[in-house]
Write a protein that holds these residues in place. Sequence first.
Motif, mmCIF file in Angstrom:
data_model
loop_
_atom_site.group_PDB
_atom_site.id
_atom_site.type_symbol
_atom_site.label_atom_id
_atom_site.label_comp_id
_atom_site.label_asym_id
_atom_site.label_seq_id
_atom_site.Cartn_x
_atom_site.Cartn_y
_atom_site.Cartn_z
ATOM 1 N N LYS A 70 56.261 -59.087 44.589
ATOM 2 C CA LYS A 70 56.197 -57.831 43.814
ATOM 3 C C LYS A 70 57.301 -56.855 44.223
ATOM 4 O O LYS A 70 57.370 -55.748 43.703
ATOM 5 C CB LYS A 70 54.827 -57.175 44.004
ATOM 6 N N ASN A 71 58.110 -57.233 45.215
ATOM 7 C CA ASN A 71 59.195 -56.364 45.678
ATOM 8 C C ASN A 71 60.507 -56.811 45.068
ATOM 9 O O ASN A 71 60.893 -57.987 45.201
ATOM 10 C CB ASN A 71 59.285 -56.404 47.210
ATOM 11 N N ARG A 72 61.208 -55.905 44.429
ATOM 12 C CA ARG A 72 62.485 -56.248 43.779
ATOM 13 C C ARG A 72 63.529 -56.619 44.829
ATOM 14 O O ARG A 72 64.344 -57.513 44.602
ATOM 15 C CB ARG A 72 62.947 -55.088 42.903
ATOM 16 N N ASN A 99 55.130 -51.382 44.735
ATOM 17 C CA ASN A 99 56.227 -50.861 45.563
ATOM 18 C C ASN A 99 56.505 -49.427 45.138
ATOM 19 O O ASN A 99 57.384 -49.171 44.298
ATOM 20 C CB ASN A 99 57.473 -51.742 45.388
ATOM 21 N N ALA A 100 55.731 -48.501 45.712
ATOM 22 C CA ALA A 100 55.819 -47.088 45.307
ATOM 23 C C ALA A 100 55.276 -46.196 46.419
ATOM 24 O O ALA A 100 54.360 -46.592 47.147
ATOM 25 C CB ALA A 100 55.017 -46.848 44.024
ATOM 26 N N ASN A 101 55.848 -45.000 46.564
ATOM 27 C CA ASN A 101 55.402 -44.037 47.585
ATOM 28 C C ASN A 101 55.275 -42.637 46.989
ATOM 29 O O ASN A 101 56.050 -42.270 46.090
ATOM 30 C CB ASN A 101 56.404 -43.946 48.748
ATOM 31 N N PHE A 102 54.357 -41.871 47.522
ATOM 32 C CA PHE A 102 54.317 -40.442 47.213
ATOM 33 C C PHE A 102 55.453 -39.760 47.983
ATOM 34 O O PHE A 102 55.697 -40.061 49.158
ATOM 35 C CB PHE A 102 52.974 -39.834 47.657
ATOM 36 N N VAL A 103 56.140 -38.856 47.319
ATOM 37 C CA VAL A 103 57.267 -38.130 47.914
ATOM 38 C C VAL A 103 57.131 -36.645 47.579
ATOM 39 O O VAL A 103 56.730 -36.299 46.466
ATOM 40 C CB VAL A 103 58.601 -38.713 47.366
ATOM 41 N N VAL A 114 57.513 -42.309 43.676
ATOM 42 C CA VAL A 114 58.823 -42.945 43.554
ATOM 43 C C VAL A 114 58.649 -44.448 43.682
ATOM 44 O O VAL A 114 57.970 -44.935 44.606
ATOM 45 C CB VAL A 114 59.787 -42.417 44.630
ATOM 46 N N THR A 115 59.231 -45.171 42.745
ATOM 47 C CA THR A 115 58.985 -46.611 42.686
ATOM 48 C C THR A 115 60.247 -47.361 42.290
ATOM 49 O O THR A 115 61.228 -46.758 41.839
ATOM 50 C CB THR A 115 57.840 -46.909 41.679
ATOM 51 N N GLN A 116 60.212 -48.662 42.487
ATOM 52 C CA GLN A 116 61.343 -49.518 42.080
ATOM 53 C C GLN A 116 61.311 -49.694 40.561
ATOM 54 O O GLN A 116 60.279 -49.475 39.923
ATOM 55 C CB GLN A 116 61.224 -50.889 42.739
ATOM 56 N N ALA A 241 66.104 -49.732 42.784
ATOM 57 C CA ALA A 241 65.355 -49.887 44.046
ATOM 58 C C ALA A 241 64.424 -48.720 44.289
ATOM 59 O O ALA A 241 63.513 -48.796 45.116
ATOM 60 C CB ALA A 241 66.325 -50.018 45.209
ATOM 61 N N GLY A 242 64.658 -47.598 43.598
ATOM 62 C CA GLY A 242 63.809 -46.418 43.775
ATOM 63 C C GLY A 242 64.104 -45.689 45.068
ATOM 64 O O GLY A 242 63.208 -45.165 45.722
ATOM 65 N N VAL A 243 65.401 -45.639 45.431
ATOM 66 C CA VAL A 243 65.751 -44.905 46.665
ATOM 67 C C VAL A 243 66.999 -44.021 46.464
ATOM 68 O O VAL A 243 66.941 -42.802 46.627
ATOM 69 C CB VAL A 243 65.937 -45.858 47.869
ATOM 70 N N GLY A 244 68.117 -44.605 46.072
ATOM 71 C CA GLY A 244 69.364 -43.832 46.014
ATOM 72 C C GLY A 244 69.363 -42.781 44.930
ATOM 73 O O GLY A 244 69.352 -41.570 45.200
ATOM 74 N N ARG A 245 69.363 -43.226 43.682
ATOM 75 C CA ARG A 245 69.424 -42.301 42.564
ATOM 76 C C ARG A 245 68.135 -41.481 42.453
ATOM 77 O O ARG A 245 68.161 -40.285 42.166
ATOM 78 C CB ARG A 245 69.728 -43.067 41.276
ATOM 79 N N SER A 246 67.010 -42.097 42.767
ATOM 80 C CA SER A 246 65.734 -41.366 42.704
ATOM 81 C C SER A 246 65.701 -40.234 43.724
ATOM 82 O O SER A 246 65.308 -39.108 43.409
ATOM 83 C CB SER A 246 64.570 -42.326 42.951
ATOM 84 N N GLY A 247 66.163 -40.526 44.955
ATOM 85 C CA GLY A 247 66.167 -39.486 45.994
ATOM 86 C C GLY A 247 67.124 -38.361 45.649
ATOM 87 O O GLY A 247 66.845 -37.182 45.905
ATOM 88 N N THR A 248 68.261 -38.710 45.041
ATOM 89 C CA THR A 248 69.256 -37.683 44.671
ATOM 90 C C THR A 248 68.685 -36.755 43.611
ATOM 91 O O THR A 248 68.801 -35.532 43.713
ATOM 92 C CB THR A 248 70.532 -38.379 44.171
ATOM 93 N N PHE A 249 68.042 -37.348 42.601
ATOM 94 C CA PHE A 249 67.424 -36.555 41.534
ATOM 95 C C PHE A 249 66.375 -35.595 42.103
ATOM 96 O O PHE A 249 66.373 -34.398 41.802
ATOM 97 C CB PHE A 249 66.768 -37.483 40.502
#
Length: 309
Positions: A70-72, A99-103, A114-116, A241-249
């Motif tokens: 289930k992980n990309r 594959n998701a976390n509360f942020v 935030v998720t993949q 992946a739900g990390v780079g662009r998501s975190g920037t936004f």
Amino acid sequence: PGTKYYVKLRAFTAPDKFTDTGYTVVYTEVDNTAWIVGACVGFSEEFEELKHVGREQPCTAADLPVNRPKNRFTNILPYDHSRYKLQPVDDEEGSDYINANFVPGHNSPREFIVTQGPLHCTRDDFWRMCWESGSRAIVMLTRCVEKGREKCDRYWPYDTRPVYYGDIAVTALNESRYPDWTVTELMLSRGAEQRVLKHFHFTTWPDFGVPEPPTALARFVRAFRERCPPDARPVVVHCSAGVGRSGTFITLDTALQQLAAHAEYLDVFGMVHAMRRERVWMVQTEQQYICIHQCLVAVLEGQDLAAPP
Ligand SMILES: CNC(=O)[C@H](Cc1ccc(NS(=O)(=O)O)cc1)NC(=O)[C@H](Cc1ccc(O)cc1)NC(=O)OC(C)(C)C
């Protein structure tokens, strides 16, 4: 007002980092208030200090054999302590996993999920997460295919015919296309209950890079905030992946809301630090970290960032 100054604040010696000494800080003056928006030379060192934040935390659920498919990506796994848990299905092992976390954001410590980018095999779980969390907005920051590589499953309908994802029917009601993003209103139905969810899709952000011009991101954040339902429900944010662009936004969204609330100063480092405690690699590259500051300078200088009508 609006004039940009470069000020050498202090000399420092970091022989392993820089040949010369001293920070150069960019700040701008608006209404006779000096806004320090970042240390140009110090960006690298400041971003580097974030490298290990959160990395000691366990990801045991993600590592279960039943959940590995289930992980990309093998290196982007959700920390146990902040992961979103689906309502378990009977005693099915792994049925609570996605594959998701509360942020955290400006408005609450669990403002975002935030998720993949969903995989074909996890898109039913993705819609279950959207429904069970009560979310009324999805922010998508990747295209489904980039340079011939799949970044995200096409998890929503191509036209106005309803599509079932598990027991959730999704129907596209209307779509508004702009140069850098598309907003689609989706009707979700599960049993007798229906609700409307808005899908904000930024379509011109290359993976591992930044939008061109970077201020396109500030325009999108403003357009999102103007149209996002003003409720306290979590906003689902994803890229590939739900990390780079998501975190920037999320960092820019949080900072712009703090600006609007007349914060005395902006701690971008602290925002990214707090997010990385909840999800790995949030804001993945130094270029993305600098892009956040560039957008803040543009807003502080009063550049016209009005979203298209
Ligand atoms: C640098 N690239 C990566 O780390 C990506 C995951 C990723 C992160 C961030 C983004 N950008 S985004 O968050 O903005 O969507 C895309 C992809 N990971 C992979 O490709 C990993 C390999 C890897 C790379 C770097 C690393 O340190 C460890 C392992 N590959 C991988 O998971 O291979 C599969 C897909 C076949 C299972």
